[in-house]
Design a protein around this motif. Sequence first.
Motif, PDB file in Angstrom:
ATOM      1  N   ARG A  31      -1.196   7.357 -22.274  1.00 59.84           N
ATOM      2  CA  ARG A  31      -2.655   7.380 -22.319  1.00 59.84           C
ATOM      3  C   ARG A  31      -3.203   8.464 -21.404  1.00 59.84           C
ATOM      4  O   ARG A  31      -3.192   8.311 -20.182  1.00 59.84           O
ATOM      5  CB  ARG A  31      -3.232   6.024 -21.911  1.00 59.84           C
ATOM      6  CG  ARG A  31      -2.872   4.917 -22.865  1.00 59.84           C
ATOM      7  CD  ARG A  31      -3.403   3.600 -22.410  1.00 59.84           C
ATOM      8  NE  ARG A  31      -2.670   3.184 -21.197  1.00 59.84           N
ATOM      9  CZ  ARG A  31      -3.046   2.209 -20.404  1.00 59.84           C
ATOM     10  NH1 ARG A  31      -4.137   1.541 -20.636  1.00 59.84           N
ATOM     11  NH2 ARG A  31      -2.331   1.878 -19.353  1.00 59.84           N
ATOM     12  N   TYR A  38      -6.360  10.807 -26.609  1.00 55.50           N
ATOM     13  CA  TYR A  38      -5.258   9.909 -26.927  1.00 55.50           C
ATOM     14  C   TYR A  38      -4.538  10.398 -28.183  1.00 55.50           C
ATOM     15  O   TYR A  38      -5.170  10.808 -29.153  1.00 55.50           O
ATOM     16  CB  TYR A  38      -5.767   8.498 -27.224  1.00 55.50           C
ATOM     17  CG  TYR A  38      -6.035   7.627 -26.019  1.00 55.50           C
ATOM     18  CD1 TYR A  38      -6.252   8.145 -24.763  1.00 55.50           C
ATOM     19  CD2 TYR A  38      -6.076   6.255 -26.157  1.00 55.50           C
ATOM     20  CE1 TYR A  38      -6.508   7.335 -23.683  1.00 55.50           C
ATOM     21  CE2 TYR A  38      -6.336   5.428 -25.087  1.00 55.50           C
ATOM     22  CZ  TYR A  38      -6.546   5.975 -23.848  1.00 55.50           C
ATOM     23  OH  TYR A  38      -6.797   5.162 -22.781  1.00 55.50           O
ATOM     24  N   GLU A  40      -2.684   9.946 -31.753  1.00 52.28           N
ATOM     25  CA  GLU A  40      -3.086   9.083 -32.869  1.00 52.28           C
ATOM     26  C   GLU A  40      -2.453   7.700 -32.752  1.00 52.28           C
ATOM     27  O   GLU A  40      -1.268   7.551 -32.494  1.00 52.28           O
ATOM     28  CB  GLU A  40      -2.657   9.724 -34.194  1.00 52.28           C
ATOM     29  CG  GLU A  40      -3.174   8.979 -35.398  1.00 52.28           C
ATOM     30  CD  GLU A  40      -2.897   9.724 -36.700  1.00 52.28           C
ATOM     31  OE1 GLU A  40      -2.745   9.038 -37.712  1.00 52.28           O
ATOM     32  OE2 GLU A  40      -2.836  10.958 -36.684  1.00 52.28           O
ATOM     33  N   GLY A  41      -3.272   6.685 -32.939  1.00 60.24           N
ATOM     34  CA  GLY A  41      -2.812   5.309 -32.932  1.00 60.24           C
ATOM     35  C   GLY A  41      -2.777   4.648 -31.559  1.00 60.24           C
ATOM     36  O   GLY A  41      -2.676   3.422 -31.476  1.00 60.24           O
ATOM     37  N   ALA A  43      -5.158   4.442 -29.186  1.00 53.30           N
ATOM     38  CA  ALA A  43      -6.369   3.661 -28.894  1.00 53.30           C
ATOM     39  C   ALA A  43      -6.318   2.304 -29.595  1.00 53.30           C
ATOM     40  O   ALA A  43      -6.684   1.278 -28.999  1.00 53.30           O
ATOM     41  CB  ALA A  43      -7.622   4.431 -29.308  1.00 53.30           C
ATOM     42  N   GLU A  44      -5.836   2.287 -30.832  1.00 53.61           N
ATOM     43  CA  GLU A  44      -5.736   1.040 -31.578  1.00 53.61           C
ATOM     44  C   GLU A  44      -4.682   0.114 -30.958  1.00 53.61           C
ATOM     45  O   GLU A  44      -4.891  -1.092 -30.842  1.00 53.61           O
ATOM     46  CB  GLU A  44      -5.403   1.307 -33.047  1.00 53.61           C
ATOM     47  CG  GLU A  44      -6.498   2.011 -33.814  1.00 53.61           C
ATOM     48  CD  GLU A  44      -6.506   3.534 -33.620  1.00 53.61           C
ATOM     49  OE1 GLU A  44      -5.587   4.081 -32.956  1.00 53.61           O
ATOM     50  OE2 GLU A  44      -7.441   4.172 -34.111  1.00 53.61           O
ATOM     51  N   THR A  45      -3.563   0.700 -30.549  1.00 52.45           N
ATOM     52  CA  THR A  45      -2.511  -0.085 -29.910  1.00 52.45           C
ATOM     53  C   THR A  45      -3.008  -0.653 -28.589  1.00 52.45           C
ATOM     54  O   THR A  45      -2.782  -1.828 -28.276  1.00 52.45           O
ATOM     55  CB  THR A  45      -1.247   0.777 -29.681  1.00 52.45           C
ATOM     56  OG1 THR A  45      -0.788   1.258 -30.942  1.00 52.45           O
ATOM     57  CG2 THR A  45      -0.154  -0.018 -29.004  1.00 52.45           C
ATOM     58  N   GLU A  46      -3.705   0.166 -27.816  1.00 50.80           N
ATOM     59  CA  GLU A  46      -4.253  -0.298 -26.548  1.00 50.80           C
ATOM     60  C   GLU A  46      -5.234  -1.451 -26.768  1.00 50.80           C
ATOM     61  O   GLU A  46      -5.176  -2.470 -26.072  1.00 50.80           O
ATOM     62  CB  GLU A  46      -4.954   0.838 -25.807  1.00 50.80           C
ATOM     63  CG  GLU A  46      -5.552   0.398 -24.493  1.00 50.80           C
ATOM     64  CD  GLU A  46      -6.248   1.514 -23.739  1.00 50.80           C
ATOM     65  OE1 GLU A  46      -6.613   1.269 -22.579  1.00 50.80           O
ATOM     66  OE2 GLU A  46      -6.439   2.611 -24.293  1.00 50.80           O
ATOM     67  N   ALA A  47      -6.114  -1.308 -27.741  1.00 51.53           N
ATOM     68  CA  ALA A  47      -7.095  -2.360 -28.028  1.00 51.53           C
ATOM     69  C   ALA A  47      -6.394  -3.649 -28.464  1.00 51.53           C
ATOM     70  O   ALA A  47      -6.772  -4.749 -28.042  1.00 51.53           O
ATOM     71  CB  ALA A  47      -8.071  -1.896 -29.102  1.00 51.53           C
ATOM     72  N   ARG A  48      -5.362  -3.514 -29.290  1.00 55.11           N
ATOM     73  CA  ARG A  48      -4.613  -4.689 -29.757  1.00 55.11           C
ATOM     74  C   ARG A  48      -3.928  -5.394 -28.585  1.00 55.11           C
ATOM     75  O   ARG A  48      -4.002  -6.616 -28.451  1.00 55.11           O
ATOM     76  CB  ARG A  48      -3.580  -4.276 -30.804  1.00 55.11           C
ATOM     77  CG  ARG A  48      -2.725  -5.434 -31.316  1.00 55.11           C
ATOM     78  CD  ARG A  48      -1.636  -4.979 -32.284  1.00 55.11           C
ATOM     79  NE  ARG A  48      -0.778  -3.927 -31.776  1.00 55.11           N
ATOM     80  CZ  ARG A  48       0.239  -4.124 -30.916  1.00 55.11           C
ATOM     81  NH1 ARG A  48       0.505  -5.327 -30.454  1.00 55.11           N
ATOM     82  NH2 ARG A  48       0.990  -3.109 -30.520  1.00 55.11           N
TER      83      ARG A  48
END
Length: 94
Positions: A31, A38, A40-41, A43-48
């Motif tokens: 990060r 970031y 690709e992907g 930010a989504e992984t972090e949010a999850r």
Amino acid sequence: MSESGIDFPTDLLQAARRFHQANAELEALDRPRFVEDYPEGVAETEARLRAQMRDLAAALATHPFWDSFSGPARVAARTELKQQAKKALGQPTG
């Protein structure tokens, strides 16, 4: 039963392990300082992972098992749970 004599419910111990695993995955993410940078992907992984940790933290904190402890005994039991979960994952317990 643990070294401390506390027999944690299986679901509580599993939730603690999942919490610490998600935390380790979050810490391992590449990060950069700014979200815009970031890969690709990420930010989504972090949010999850953050959502998973939030839900697990709530489940851990409100588990009915803690009703049988109070004061310093509750703190000691929570610390023991954390150490057991981290030990099971091969993480430092200190």
